[in-house]
Design an enzyme around this catalytic site. Structure first.
Site, PDB file in Angstrom:
ATOM      1  N   TYR A  17       5.113   9.656  -7.078  1.00 30.68           N
ATOM      2  CA  TYR A  17       4.437  10.152  -5.875  1.00 30.68           C
ATOM      3  C   TYR A  17       3.349  11.171  -6.212  1.00 30.68           C
ATOM      4  O   TYR A  17       2.370  11.293  -5.471  1.00 30.68           O
ATOM      5  CB  TYR A  17       5.473  10.706  -4.890  1.00 30.68           C
ATOM      6  CG  TYR A  17       6.318   9.606  -4.293  1.00 30.68           C
ATOM      7  CD1 TYR A  17       5.826   8.803  -3.266  1.00 30.68           C
ATOM      8  CD2 TYR A  17       7.577   9.325  -4.794  1.00 30.68           C
ATOM      9  CE1 TYR A  17       6.576   7.764  -2.746  1.00 30.68           C
ATOM     10  CE2 TYR A  17       8.343   8.284  -4.280  1.00 30.68           C
ATOM     11  CZ  TYR A  17       7.833   7.507  -3.251  1.00 30.68           C
ATOM     12  OH  TYR A  17       8.577   6.460  -2.756  1.00 30.68           O
ATOM     13  N   ILE A  48       2.046   6.725   4.716  1.00 34.66           N
ATOM     14  CA  ILE A  48       2.357   8.070   4.242  1.00 34.66           C
ATOM     15  C   ILE A  48       1.102   8.830   3.817  1.00 34.66           C
ATOM     16  O   ILE A  48       1.190   9.980   3.401  1.00 34.66           O
ATOM     17  CB  ILE A  48       3.373   8.028   3.083  1.00 34.66           C
ATOM     18  CG1 ILE A  48       2.826   7.222   1.902  1.00 34.66           C
ATOM     19  CG2 ILE A  48       4.707   7.453   3.572  1.00 34.66           C
ATOM     20  CD1 ILE A  48       3.738   7.221   0.675  1.00 34.66           C
ATOM     21  N   ASP A  49      -0.060   8.202   3.929  1.00 36.92           N
ATOM     22  CA  ASP A  49      -1.308   8.874   3.559  1.00 36.92           C
ATOM     23  C   ASP A  49      -1.804   9.751   4.709  1.00 36.92           C
ATOM     24  O   ASP A  49      -1.222   9.765   5.796  1.00 36.92           O
ATOM     25  CB  ASP A  49      -2.374   7.842   3.166  1.00 36.92           C
ATOM     26  CG  ASP A  49      -2.680   6.864   4.297  1.00 36.92           C
ATOM     27  OD1 ASP A  49      -3.180   7.318   5.344  1.00 36.92           O
ATOM     28  OD2 ASP A  49      -2.422   5.658   4.137  1.00 36.92           O
ATOM     29  N   HIS A  81       7.482   7.403   8.562  1.00 36.85           N
ATOM     30  CA  HIS A  81       8.020   7.185   7.213  1.00 36.85           C
ATOM     31  C   HIS A  81       7.731   8.349   6.267  1.00 36.85           C
ATOM     32  O   HIS A  81       7.841   8.196   5.053  1.00 36.85           O
ATOM     33  CB  HIS A  81       7.466   5.881   6.634  1.00 36.85           C
ATOM     34  CG  HIS A  81       8.029   4.665   7.295  1.00 36.85           C
ATOM     35  ND1 HIS A  81       7.458   3.412   7.169  1.00 36.85           N
ATOM     36  CD2 HIS A  81       9.113   4.500   8.093  1.00 36.85           C
ATOM     37  CE1 HIS A  81       8.162   2.537   7.865  1.00 36.85           C
ATOM     38  NE2 HIS A  81       9.158   3.175   8.443  1.00 36.85           N
ATOM     39  N   ASN A 131      -5.025  -7.624  13.006  1.00 37.84           N
ATOM     40  CA  ASN A 131      -4.484  -7.947  11.699  1.00 37.84           C
ATOM     41  C   ASN A 131      -5.415  -8.907  10.980  1.00 37.84           C
ATOM     42  O   ASN A 131      -6.329  -9.491  11.593  1.00 37.84           O
ATOM     43  CB  ASN A 131      -3.097  -8.588  11.849  1.00 37.84           C
ATOM     44  CG  ASN A 131      -2.100  -8.045  10.844  1.00 37.84           C
ATOM     45  OD1 ASN A 131      -2.486  -7.578   9.773  1.00 37.84           O
ATOM     46  ND2 ASN A 131      -0.815  -8.117  11.170  1.00 37.84           N
ATOM     47  N   GLU A 150      -4.143 -11.614   9.619  1.00 42.85           N
ATOM     48  CA  GLU A 150      -3.514 -12.879   9.983  1.00 42.85           C
ATOM     49  C   GLU A 150      -2.340 -12.586  10.899  1.00 42.85           C
ATOM     50  O   GLU A 150      -1.908 -11.436  11.009  1.00 42.85           O
ATOM     51  CB  GLU A 150      -3.036 -13.617   8.733  1.00 42.85           C
ATOM     52  CG  GLU A 150      -2.079 -12.809   7.888  1.00 42.85           C
ATOM     53  CD  GLU A 150      -1.758 -13.480   6.568  1.00 42.85           C
ATOM     54  OE1 GLU A 150      -0.683 -13.178   6.015  1.00 42.85           O
ATOM     55  OE2 GLU A 150      -2.568 -14.295   6.091  1.00 42.85           O
ATOM     56  N   ALA A 196      -9.859  -4.604  10.305  1.00 47.05           N
ATOM     57  CA  ALA A 196      -9.781  -3.644  11.406  1.00 47.05           C
ATOM     58  C   ALA A 196     -10.999  -2.739  11.438  1.00 47.05           C
ATOM     59  O   ALA A 196     -11.393  -2.255  12.505  1.00 47.05           O
ATOM     60  CB  ALA A 196      -8.510  -2.807  11.287  1.00 47.05           C
TER      61      ALA A 196
END
Length: 243
Positions: free
Chosen positions: A55, A95-96, A111, A203, A205, A221
């Protein structure tokens, strides 16, 4: 304003456009590590130094990434909604910190966060931007019991009660860049769909839960979302197509 309470869910796809690695891959590896080794508590117990370093490296890499037009479009939408007396909640599996740097304010990191550590002794979460080790000390209880503040497989996501309330009270649900296979997030659209709230998927797909969405826009996006936000702001309605 037709949609006064908007709930947005984002997944790995939106950050992938900024160069952030996608968690799930075809070979079952995450940044060349087995998911079991770096994204489970058992993996952490087995090799804490490895997990801290994993991490740490992600945290360093994140400093080189920048928000893309999709992140900024969501900040634009939030500003528009709140300026007109509405409520906007961004729920992210990521998580960014690209949503924050893109200008979004009301964010739930279900998360966890890469730029944060969690003390196993006292349960406090601290903002953290450097390199952690097994010797990192909690500023609240002075114990050497710090771990990455990440919700690993088998652990309960953060703020689930708040998220449920947001979903129950929203009048538009938007999902962006999610696979539709990771629960509980994959079930959010079902909650809104059963209550007949408008649901939209952005998305590359169709996701695994495409049938639960009323509308879907496929493509990057960074292209589709700014066009969508522009149309919504101008017409106070949902577009059928994005040309």
């Amino acid at each position: 304003m037709q949609f006064r309470n908007i709930a947005v869910l984002t997944g790995a796809g939106i950050s992938a456009e900024s160069g952030v690695p996608v968690f799930r891959s075809e070979d079952g590896l995450w940044e060349n590590h087995r998911v079991e080794d770096v994204a489970t508590y058992m993996g952490f117990e087995a090799n804490k130094t490895l997990v801290h370093d994993f991490y740490n490296n992600m945290r360093e890499s994140l400093k080189t990434k920048e928000p893309n037009p999709a992140h900024r479009a969501l900040a634009d939408l939030e500003q528009y909604v709140t300026a007109n007396g509405g409520n906007f909640t961004l729920i992210t599996q990521n998580i960014d910190d690209l949503h924050e740097r893109g200008g979004s304010k009301n964010i739930i990191h279900m998360h966890g966060e890469l730029n944060s550590l969690l003390c196993e002794r006292c349960g406090k979460r601290i903002e953290f931007h450097e390199r952690s080790t097994t010797q990192s000390v909690c500023p609240h209880c002075n114990s050497k019991a710090m771990r990455p503040d990440i919700v690993w497989f088998g652990e309960m996501p953060y703020q689930m009660d708040t998220i449920e309330s947001v979903l129950l009270n929203c009048d538009l649900f938007i999902s962006i860049g999610t696979s539709g296979v990771v629960y509980p997030a994959a079930g959010f659209v079902s909650i809104c769909h059963r209550m007949r709230k408008p649901t939209i998927e952005f998305n590359l797909e169709p996701s695994a839960v495409r049938s639960q969405f009323d509308k879907a826009f496929y493509g990057k996006a960074g292209t589709t979302l700014p066009a969508f936000v522009g149309y919504l702001k101008e017409h106070d309605a949902l577009p059928d197509t994005l040309n």
